[in-house]
Design a protein around this motif. Structure first.
Motif, PDB file in Angstrom:
ATOM      1  N   UNK A   1       0.882  -1.124   0.101  1.00 53.78           N
ATOM      2  CA  UNK A   1      -0.017   0.017   0.085  1.00 53.78           C
ATOM      3  C   UNK A   1       0.943   1.033   0.049  1.00 53.78           C
ATOM      4  N   UNK A   2       0.738   2.031  -1.067  1.00 52.09           N
ATOM      5  CA  UNK A   2       1.624   3.165  -0.978  1.00 52.09           C
ATOM      6  C   UNK A   2       0.683   4.403  -0.310  1.00 52.09           C
ATOM      7  N   UNK A   3       1.153   4.891   0.633  1.00 49.92           N
ATOM      8  CA  UNK A   3       0.252   5.968   1.396  1.00 49.92           C
ATOM      9  C   UNK A   3      -0.094   5.531   2.677  1.00 49.92           C
ATOM     10  N   UNK A   4       0.173   6.250   3.651  1.00 45.45           N
ATOM     11  CA  UNK A   4      -0.310   5.940   5.066  1.00 45.45           C
ATOM     12  C   UNK A   4      -1.320   6.849   5.603  1.00 45.45           C
ATOM     13  N   UNK A   5      -2.017   7.427   4.931  1.00 41.14           N
ATOM     14  CA  UNK A   5      -3.061   8.247   5.548  1.00 41.14           C
ATOM     15  C   UNK A   5      -4.394   7.729   5.688  1.00 41.14           C
ATOM     16  N   UNK A   6      -5.714   8.431   5.698  1.00 41.03           N
ATOM     17  CA  UNK A   6      -6.838   7.597   5.981  1.00 41.03           C
ATOM     18  C   UNK A   6      -7.210   6.368   4.871  1.00 41.03           C
ATOM     19  N   UNK A   7      -6.871   6.598   3.785  1.00 41.83           N
ATOM     20  CA  UNK A   7      -7.195   5.631   2.824  1.00 41.83           C
ATOM     21  C   UNK A   7      -6.312   4.428   2.909  1.00 41.83           C
ATOM     22  N   UNK A   8      -4.984   4.710   3.285  1.00 46.18           N
ATOM     23  CA  UNK A   8      -4.183   3.330   3.369  1.00 46.18           C
ATOM     24  C   UNK A   8      -4.410   2.724   4.519  1.00 46.18           C
ATOM     25  N   UNK A   9      -4.570   3.497   5.569  1.00 44.76           N
ATOM     26  CA  UNK A   9      -5.000   2.720   6.938  1.00 44.76           C
ATOM     27  C   UNK A   9      -6.395   1.895   6.645  1.00 44.76           C
ATOM     28  N   UNK A  10      -7.247   2.535   5.926  1.00 49.08           N
ATOM     29  CA  UNK A  10      -8.604   1.643   5.900  1.00 49.08           C
ATOM     30  C   UNK A  10      -8.449   0.495   5.035  1.00 49.08           C
TER      31      UNK A  10
ATOM     32  N   UNK B   1     -15.763  19.014   9.234  1.00 44.70           N
ATOM     33  CA  UNK B   1     -17.166  19.452   9.481  1.00 44.70           C
ATOM     34  C   UNK B   1     -18.293  18.551   9.655  1.00 44.70           C
ATOM     35  N   UNK B   2     -17.728  17.443  10.370  1.00 42.75           N
ATOM     36  CA  UNK B   2     -18.651  16.504  10.762  1.00 42.75           C
ATOM     37  C   UNK B   2     -18.531  16.261  12.342  1.00 42.75           C
ATOM     38  N   UNK B   3     -19.262  15.760  13.175  1.00 44.09           N
ATOM     39  CA  UNK B   3     -18.863  15.380  14.652  1.00 44.09           C
ATOM     40  C   UNK B   3     -18.025  14.259  14.495  1.00 44.09           C
ATOM     41  N   UNK B   4     -17.257  13.792  15.601  1.00 44.76           N
ATOM     42  CA  UNK B   4     -16.254  12.936  15.556  1.00 44.76           C
ATOM     43  C   UNK B   4     -16.910  11.407  15.184  1.00 44.76           C
ATOM     44  N   UNK B   5     -17.878  11.175  15.544  1.00 43.82           N
ATOM     45  CA  UNK B   5     -18.635   9.837  15.242  1.00 43.82           C
ATOM     46  C   UNK B   5     -18.939   9.692  13.834  1.00 43.82           C
ATOM     47  N   UNK B   6     -18.780  11.005  13.163  1.00 46.45           N
ATOM     48  CA  UNK B   6     -18.752  10.685  11.528  1.00 46.45           C
ATOM     49  C   UNK B   6     -17.773  11.059  11.008  1.00 46.45           C
ATOM     50  N   UNK B   7     -16.603  11.236  11.757  1.00 47.66           N
ATOM     51  CA  UNK B   7     -15.080  11.287  11.389  1.00 47.66           C
ATOM     52  C   UNK B   7     -14.223  10.236  11.648  1.00 47.66           C
ATOM     53  N   UNK B   8     -14.635   9.011  11.502  1.00 44.03           N
ATOM     54  CA  UNK B   8     -14.148   7.929  12.087  1.00 44.03           C
ATOM     55  C   UNK B   8     -13.842   6.883  11.038  1.00 44.03           C
ATOM     56  N   UNK B   9     -12.835   6.240  11.249  1.00 38.91           N
ATOM     57  CA  UNK B   9     -12.234   5.079  10.089  1.00 38.91           C
ATOM     58  C   UNK B   9     -13.043   3.898  10.827  1.00 38.91           C
ATOM     59  N   UNK B  10     -13.089   2.708   9.724  1.00 35.41           N
ATOM     60  CA  UNK B  10     -13.792   1.690  10.177  1.00 35.41           C
ATOM     61  C   UNK B  10     -13.027   0.726  11.332  1.00 35.41           C
TER      62      UNK B  10
END
Length: 347
Positions: free
Chosen positions: A8-17, A52-61
């Protein structure tokens, strides 16, 4: 030679997901991340950025983001969450490793980095867009002797105190940066069309849900009042509401061209500015994949997230062409789950 099933190239939110769903399989994987610390491109955004979303809508899987101090999480709160997410799931990740070039060799991916060469059977590119800021072309832009910067390099309003600033771009970044800069400078806001503001009672969670329903064909175009729902709608976070109270959120349509001291409007009027701040978005960062010869017009043709011409390659988190809302925190999980399902079936 160490061979991985998936790199996986990239360790941001997409790579971690992607890694979150891969860890449930028996496939060997490794994330290659250019930076030394967690947070991906979030480390380079402006200081006062609010989600621009509360924390429970700013979460990864798999693990909800802890409730933030205020209604909307700050940049640092989200970076801390990504760091904790990494540690919680003990992802296999190698940092300070920049991918320079990807090639095919004997049916495998050969991934050249600043550290060493890696090999993998399949590849997920999740480098996002932050390293490829987009600035639209305007005639005579080189003539302008003021400052031009993109929101990608904007940190705070300190350098703009007492100056006259043109802010270009009608999304959430444009509105939030306008709100901040207008406190210390004279500002004018340029957008392609009249900005669409969400009602104060709605935020990113509604925006995403409505846009998803619309995408699935289950929602009327104007299903939430007298405006159309889009992921580009501006959420009325606290700073933007405050700017509205100062009557700052008044946008005008684009100018015609630049001149030495500023811009020329469509009616021929010249207006001087000290700086132009471009909040005009980003394009996919795919430079590392150029050697594969499959990039056309800044994109790679995909079926969902899978490359059509190079079927052992998947692209996640670049925008709707790699999965609806896949460039959002809330939307990337759905895309990642399906991508890993496909990779598992292939291997």
């Amino acid at each position: 030679m160490k061979l991985h099933d998936v790199i996986i190239i990239g360790g941001g939110q997409a790579g971690l997901s992607i890694a979150y769903f891969l860890r449930r399989s028996n496939l060997s994987y490794l994330i290659l991340e250019k930076q030394a610390k967690a947070g991906g491109s979030w480390n380079h955004t402006w200081d006062s950025l609010k989600l621009f979303s509360p924390s429970n809508y700013s979460s990864l899987s798999g693990w909800p983001m802890p409730k933030s101090t205020n209604e909307y999480p700050t940049k640092s709160e989200f970076i801390n969450y990504l760091s904790a997410y990494e540690k919680r799931y003990e992802f296999f990740i190698q940092k300070q490793t920049e991918v320079l070039k990807v090639e095919k060799e004997n049916g495998l991916f050969k991934i050249t980095t600043n550290i060493e060469i890696f090999y993998s059977k399949t590849l997920v590119s999740a480098t996002g867009t932050a390293k490829n800021p987009f600035i639209p072309t305007y005639p005579e832009s080189a003539k302008f002797n003021g400052v031009q910067i993109h929101s990608a390099t904007y940190k705070n309003s300190t350098d703009f105190e007492g100056k006259k600033i043109l802010i270009v771009g009608g999304g959430n970044s444009g509105a939030q940066i306008l709100a901040e800069v207008s406190k210390v400078a004279t500002t004018k806001w340029v957008t392609l069309k009249e900005p669409q503001f969400l009602p104060d009672t709605m935020d990113g969670r509604y925006l995403f849900n409505e846009a998803t329903q619309k995408f699935l064909g289950k929602s009327e175009e104007k299903s939430s009042g007298d405006f159309s729902i889009s992921l580009s709608n501006i959420v009325m976070v606290e700073s933007v509401k405050e700017a509205r109270s100062r009557n700052i959120l008044n946008a005008v349509r684009p100018f015609e061209e630049f001149y030495e001291h500023g811009v020329i409007w469509k009616d021929g009027t010249r207006e001087a500015f000290d700086a132009v701040l471009w909040c005009t978005g980003f394009r996919a960062n795919l430079k590392h994949l150029e050697s594969l010869g499959i990039i056309q017009n800044g994109k790679i043709t995909t079926l969902h997230t899978r490359s059509v011409k190079e079927p052992s390659l998947w692209l996640v988190g670049y925008g709707n062409w790699t999965g609806f809302a896949s460039a959002t925190i809330y939307g990337v999980g759905k895309t990642a789950r399906q991508t890993v399902k496909e990779i598992t079936e292939v291997l």
